[in-house]
Scaffold this motif. Sequence first.
Motif, PDB file in Angstrom:
ATOM      1  N   LEU A 298       0.822  -1.213   0.000  1.00 27.12           N
ATOM      2  CA  LEU A 298       0.000   0.000   0.000  1.00 27.12           C
ATOM      3  C   LEU A 298       0.854   1.260   0.000  1.00 27.12           C
ATOM      4  N   GLY A 299       2.172   1.096  -0.009  1.00 29.29           N
ATOM      5  CA  GLY A 299       3.075   2.220  -0.213  1.00 29.29           C
ATOM      6  C   GLY A 299       3.541   2.935   1.030  1.00 29.29           C
ATOM      7  N   PHE A 300       3.307   2.375   2.216  1.00 30.21           N
ATOM      8  CA  PHE A 300       3.823   3.015   3.420  1.00 30.21           C
ATOM      9  C   PHE A 300       5.334   2.802   3.544  1.00 30.21           C
ATOM     10  N   CYS A 301       5.839   1.785   2.861  1.00 26.60           N
ATOM     11  CA  CYS A 301       7.273   1.570   2.712  1.00 26.60           C
ATOM     12  C   CYS A 301       7.467   0.731   1.458  1.00 26.60           C
ATOM     13  N   ALA A 302       8.708   0.606   0.995  1.00 25.35           N
ATOM     14  CA  ALA A 302       8.982  -0.146  -0.225  1.00 25.35           C
ATOM     15  C   ALA A 302       8.980  -1.648   0.054  1.00 25.35           C
ATOM     16  N   LYS A 303       8.862  -2.435  -1.012  1.00 23.95           N
ATOM     17  CA  LYS A 303       8.892  -3.888  -0.868  1.00 23.95           C
ATOM     18  C   LYS A 303      10.212  -4.316  -0.215  1.00 23.95           C
ATOM     19  N   GLY A 304      10.099  -5.143   0.797  1.00 20.08           N
ATOM     20  CA  GLY A 304      11.259  -5.605   1.539  1.00 20.08           C
ATOM     21  C   GLY A 304      11.640  -4.733   2.710  1.00 20.08           C
ATOM     22  N   GLU A 305      11.008  -3.545   2.816  1.00 18.59           N
ATOM     23  CA  GLU A 305      11.318  -2.635   3.922  1.00 18.59           C
ATOM     24  C   GLU A 305      10.344  -2.772   5.086  1.00 18.59           C
ATOM     25  N   GLY A 306       9.431  -3.750   5.003  1.00 14.19           N
ATOM     26  CA  GLY A 306       8.461  -3.945   6.071  1.00 14.19           C
ATOM     27  C   GLY A 306       9.094  -4.163   7.434  1.00 14.19           C
ATOM     28  N   PRO A 307      10.121  -5.016   7.550  1.00 14.47           N
ATOM     29  CA  PRO A 307      10.734  -5.219   8.864  1.00 14.47           C
ATOM     30  C   PRO A 307      11.295  -3.933   9.464  1.00 14.47           C
ATOM     31  N   GLU A 308      11.978  -3.146   8.664  1.00 12.50           N
ATOM     32  CA  GLU A 308      12.537  -1.891   9.181  1.00 12.50           C
ATOM     33  C   GLU A 308      11.429  -0.906   9.524  1.00 12.50           C
TER      34      GLU A 308
END
Length: 392
Positions: A298-308
Motif C-alpha cells: 500500500l506504499g507506506f514503505c517499499a517492498k522488503g522494507e516492512g521489517p525496518e
Amino acid sequence: MRASIRQGYEGVAVAVPVTVPYSRHSEHPVQWWIGQALRKLCEESGISKDQIDGLSLSSFTLAPDGPAAMTQHLGLSPRWVDGIAMGGASSLVGLRRAARAVQAGDATIVACIGADINKPGAFRDLVTSFSRFSQDAAYPYAGAGPNGSFAMLTNHYMRQFGATAGDFGKLAVSQRLNAGSNPIALLKDPLTIDDYLRSRLIADPLRLFDCVMPCSGAEAYLVMHSVTAEALGIDYAVLLSAIERHNAFPKDEIQTRGGWQVDSQELWDMAGVSHTDIDVVQTYDDYPVISMIQFEDLGFCAKGEGPEFVRNHTFTTNGSFPHNTSGGQLSTGQAGAAGGHLGTVELLRQILHKPLGEQTKECATGLVSGFGMINYDRGLCTAAAILTRSES
C-alpha cells in the motif's frame, strides 16, 4: 492499451458500525447472529428494517441458506442482494458493490453484514473443504488449514527480507495492548515480547501468538447516499476510494506481494490524499506477516522494507502508526467472514469518534485493507478502501 475510465465514489456514505459481541463457540446458528446484526443496525440508525432495500452478506457457515433465503428469515424485501464469498476481502468487495448500487439508484440503504459461527470441529470441517485445492491437494497430505500455508509464507518472507520473530512479535504485542481497552476483545491478558518469543511453535516459524483464535460473531455497517444519511440525521464517513484485485502476480512461486501493489496508486489518486494524511490503518491480520506485506504494497514503505518499518514505528492506538486499534483479529478473535468486516467497522468507529476502546487522537481519515481465499501458496483476493469523516 485500453483506456481506464473509473468513476469515483462521490456521494457514498458509510455509517452505523455495529458488532455482535464475539463468543468462543456458539449455541446459536449463524442466522441468529445475522439477525442480531440487523437489529443493531436498525436500533443504532433509528430506521426500520423496511427502509433497508439492499443486503450484502458474507458467511462461510450459512449453508444451506444463501443471501436470498436470509431475506425471508429476516423479514426483508430488498431490491438488491449480494453474497460475497471472498473471506477477509469480503467486506471491502461488498462495500465497493454496495457503493455502486447506491450510486446507480439500485438500492437506497444497503446493510453489509459479515457473520460466522464456530462450534467444536467446525473449523476443521471448514478448512478441509475450503476449496477444491484444499480437498484434493492439501488435506490428503495433512496440509489443510492456514497454519501450514502461512508458516511457508512467513518463512519465505523472513529469508528473503530479513524479518525476525521479534518484528512479528512487535505487531502482535501492539495489538494486544490495543485490545486492552476494547470491552469485546476475547484476548486481553497483557502480552510482552518475551511472552511472544517464549510461546510454543505451532508451525515453524509461527508461534502461538501469530495465530488467530476462531470464534463466533458478526460485524455490520450501512451504505447509502450522503443525502440519505443527512436526511435521516445519521453521522457518516465518506468513501474516498476503493480497490480490489484477484490472483495478482500468478507467476510468483510463493506470495510476497498482493494485488494492493497493482492498484495502490489508483487508490491514492482517487482519494486525493497521501500517506501522511492517514490517521489510522486497519489491515487484515490473520497472521502478522500479511500485515507487513500490506504496509509495503500500500506504499507506506517499499517492498522488503516492512521489517525496518515495523522497527521504526509504534503501532498502539496513539503510537506513531496507529494500527488495528480494536486489537485486530489476533486479539479480538476471528469470527470467520466477520473477520474481514472487523477492520472496516473499527475504522468507521475511529473516524466517527465512537470507538469501543481507546480513541486515536485527531482521527479524520483512515485506510482499511482486506485479504482472503487462501490456497497453499497465496491468497487470491485483495482489497482496500480509504474513508474520511464527513464535514457536514
